[in-house]
Design an enzyme around this catalytic site. Structure first.
Site, mmCIF file in Angstrom:
data_model
loop_
_atom_site.group_PDB
_atom_site.id
_atom_site.type_symbol
_atom_site.label_atom_id
_atom_site.label_comp_id
_atom_site.label_asym_id
_atom_site.label_seq_id
_atom_site.Cartn_x
_atom_site.Cartn_y
_atom_site.Cartn_z
ATOM 1 N N ASN A 1 -0.089 9.468 0.394
ATOM 2 C CA ASN A 1 -1.147 9.534 1.403
ATOM 3 C C ASN A 1 -0.637 9.223 2.785
ATOM 4 O OD1 ASN A 1 -2.542 6.951 2.762
ATOM 5 N ND2 ASN A 1 -1.528 6.309 0.870
ATOM 6 N N CYS B 1 3.069 0.081 7.263
ATOM 7 C CA CYS B 1 2.571 1.442 7.101
ATOM 8 C C CYS B 1 3.753 2.393 7.338
ATOM 9 C CB CYS B 1 1.461 1.749 8.088
ATOM 10 S SG CYS B 1 0.974 3.484 8.008
ATOM 11 N N LYS C 1 2.797 -8.422 4.798
ATOM 12 C CA LYS C 1 3.003 -7.326 3.838
ATOM 13 C C LYS C 1 4.202 -6.504 4.282
ATOM 14 C CE LYS C 1 0.646 -3.770 1.153
ATOM 15 N NZ LYS C 1 -0.644 -3.133 0.858
ATOM 16 N N ILE D 1 4.907 -4.610 -2.676
ATOM 17 C CA ILE D 1 5.433 -3.795 -1.589
ATOM 18 C C ILE D 1 4.317 -2.900 -1.030
ATOM 19 C CG2 ILE D 1 7.818 -3.660 -2.434
ATOM 20 C CD1 ILE D 1 7.133 -0.975 -3.777
ATOM 21 N N ASN D 2 4.524 -2.405 0.174
ATOM 22 C CA ASN D 2 3.695 -1.313 0.667
ATOM 23 C C ASN D 2 4.290 -0.013 0.108
ATOM 24 O OD1 ASN D 2 1.902 0.332 2.217
ATOM 25 N ND2 ASN D 2 1.797 -1.281 3.759
ATOM 26 N N THR D 3 3.744 1.113 0.514
ATOM 27 C CA THR D 3 4.135 2.401 -0.076
ATOM 28 C C THR D 3 5.540 2.828 0.343
ATOM 29 O OG1 THR D 3 3.039 3.448 1.777
ATOM 30 C CG2 THR D 3 1.782 3.244 -0.255
ATOM 31 N N GLY E 1 1.990 -2.649 -6.299
ATOM 32 C CA GLY E 1 2.656 -1.364 -6.455
ATOM 33 C C GLY E 1 2.563 -0.879 -7.896
ATOM 34 N N GLY E 2 1.596 -0.011 -8.152
ATOM 35 C CA GLY E 2 1.551 0.678 -9.443
ATOM 36 C C GLY E 2 0.979 -0.093 -10.611
ATOM 37 N N GLY F 1 -4.380 -1.213 -5.947
ATOM 38 C CA GLY F 1 -4.965 -0.231 -5.038
ATOM 39 C C GLY F 1 -5.166 1.098 -5.746
HETATM 40 C C1 DHB Z 1 -1.516 4.212 5.434
HETATM 41 C C2 DHB Z 1 -1.223 2.885 5.692
HETATM 42 C C3 DHB Z 1 -0.358 2.213 4.851
HETATM 43 O O1 DHB Z 1 -0.027 0.909 5.056
HETATM 44 C C4 DHB Z 1 0.190 2.868 3.757
HETATM 45 O O2 DHB Z 1 1.020 2.206 2.953
HETATM 46 C C5 DHB Z 1 -0.110 4.184 3.513
HETATM 47 C C6 DHB Z 1 -0.969 4.856 4.356
HETATM 48 C C7 DHB Z 1 -2.378 4.985 6.342
HETATM 49 O O3 DHB Z 1 -3.415 4.524 6.807
HETATM 50 O O4 DHB Z 1 -2.015 6.124 6.624
#
Ligand code: DHB
Length: 309
Positions: free
Chosen positions: A73, A132, A167, A193-195, A245-246, A267
Site C-alpha cells: 500500500n 513510512c 516506530k 517493524i513498519n512496512t 508485521g504479519g 494491522g
Molecule cells: C503509509 C504509511 C506507512 O507508515 C506505511 O508503512 C505504509 C503506508 C501511507 O500512509 O502511505
C-alpha cells in the site's frame, strides 16, 4: 490449576493492557467509533491513524494491491490533520483501552509538537511514525539515520510526559542501530517493524500498479523479517520492544514475544479477519501457554535467545 493462572495481562511502560495485542496504525483507526469497535472486539490497546499537522488527501489511486501473502500500500498518509482529529481520541475512550496517538512530520520539531498535541487531546502514549516507506520528506526519510531518530525522540520527550514509542523502518542496514539511537534519545519503547518498500508491476499495463509506484509491504510475507528485527533489537537495547508485521495467529504473536517483544501490533490481520482477530489471537495464545507451561506473557519474552530458555 495452571489454566486458571494463565493470563495475558501486560504492563507496557506503565500502560496496563488486558492483553498484549494492539491495533497497528493505519487500519480502522481513523475515527473514535471504529477504535471503540476494535477495542470491544478484544484489542488490548489502539494505535491511531498517523496524524500530521495539516489535512492531507493522500496519494492517487490505486493505493493498495492485494498479494498472495500480504498487501502493498501507498496511501500517502491521508489524514484530517491534528486539529480535526483530536476529538476522535475522546470519542475512542468508551473502548476502555489505552489509546496511542501516532504522529508523522517533516521535521523533528513538527513531530515533537504533534506528540504534544496528541497528549493534550488525551492520548495515553504517542507513537512516532519514523518509517513510512514512501511519503516524500516524511517517515523513513527522517527515520533512517540514527542521528535524526535520536534527536526526534529527545525533542519529543522534552514535550510530553506520556510514554514515547519510536516506530522504526526495516528499510535500513541496521535496525538495531536505529533502536539504540531511539533509546539514547529517551524513547520509552521501540516498535518494529513498519512496512518493507516494494513495487508491483502490471505486465499488461506495462507500469507499476500503485499510483505512487512504490509502496509498503505488510502481512504474513514480512513476518520473518519482523521477527528477525525484533530479535536483533532485543539484543541491543534495554527498553521494551513492540513487535509488528504479519501476525495473524496466536503462534505468530508468540514468535515475536519469544524474539523479545513485550507486546504486538496487528494491522493487515484486521484486513483479513476483521476486528475479531484480536480475540482469536488471544484465545490461541492462552491455549499455547496452557499447553506449554507458561503462566504469563512475561515468562515468554525473549526465550528464543541463547541462555534464556
Ligand atoms: C503509509 C504509511 C506507512 O507508515 C506505511 O508503512 C505504509 C503506508 C501511507 O500512509 O502511505
Amino acid at each position: 490449576m495452571r489454566a486458571e493462572m494463565t493470563h495475558l495481562a501486560a504492563d507496557l511502560c506503565g500502560l496496563r493492557l488486558k492483553n498484549p495485542t494492539i491495533l497497528a496504525a493505519g487500519i480502522l483507526d481513523e475515527t473514535g467509533r471504529s477504535m471503540v469497535e476494535v477495542a470491544r472486539a478484544g484489542a488490548g490497546a489502539i494505535v491511531t491513524k498517523s496524524i500530521g499537522q495539516e489535512p492531507r488527501p493522500g496519494h492517487q489511486n490505486p493505493t493498495i494491491v492485494e498479494l498472495p501473502d500480504g498487501l502493498l500500500n501507498a496511501m500517502g498518509l491521508p489524514n484530517p490533520g491534528i486539529d480535526i482529529f483530536k476529538d476522535e481520541i475522546l470519542e475512542a475512550r468508551p473502548g476502555g483501552v489505552p489509546i496511542i496517538g501516532s504522529v508523522f512530520g517533516g521535521t523533528e520539531d513538527e513531530i515533537a509538537n504533534l506528540a504534544g498535541a496528541m497528549e493534550k487531546a488525551g492520548a495515553d502514549a504517542v507513537e512516532l511514525n519514523l518509517s513510512c516507506p514512501h511519503a516524500k520528506g516524511y517517515g523513513a526519510e527522517l527515520g533512517s539515520t540514527p542521528e535524526a531518530v535520536e534527536m526526534v525522540c529527545r525533542k519529543t520527550k522534552a514535550k510530553v510526559s506520556v510514554p514515547v514509542f519510536a516506530k522504526l523502518t526495516p528499510n535500513t542496514s541496521s535496525i538495531a542501530a536505529l533502536a539504540l539511537a531511539a533509546e539514547r534519545g529517551g524513547a520509552d519503547a521501540v516498535v518494529a517493524i513498519n512496512t518493507l518498500k516494494g513495487m508491483v508491476i502490471s505486465p499488461e499495463a506495462r507500469m507499476p500498479i500503485l499510483g505512487n509506484k512504490v509502496g509498503g509491504l505488510s502481512g504474513p510475507a514480512i513476518r520473518p523479517v519482523g521477527v528477525r528485527c525484533v530479535y536483533e533489537i532485543f539484543e541491543a537495547v534495554k527498553i521494551p520492544v513492540i513487535g509488528v508485521g504479519g501476525i495473524v495467529s496466536g503462534r505468530d504473536a508468540i514468535e515475536y514475544i519469544m524474539a523479545g517483544a513485550r507486546a504486538v501490533q496487528i494491522g493487515t490481520g484486521v484486513w483479513y479477519d476483521g476486528p475479531e482477530i484480536f480475540t482469536k489471537v488471544c484465545t490461541q495464545m492462552i491455549r499455547f501457554m496452557e499447553e506449554n507451561g507458561f503462566g504469563t506473557v512475561d515468562e515468554m519474552v525473549g526465550v528464543a535467545h541463547p541462555g534464556r530458555n
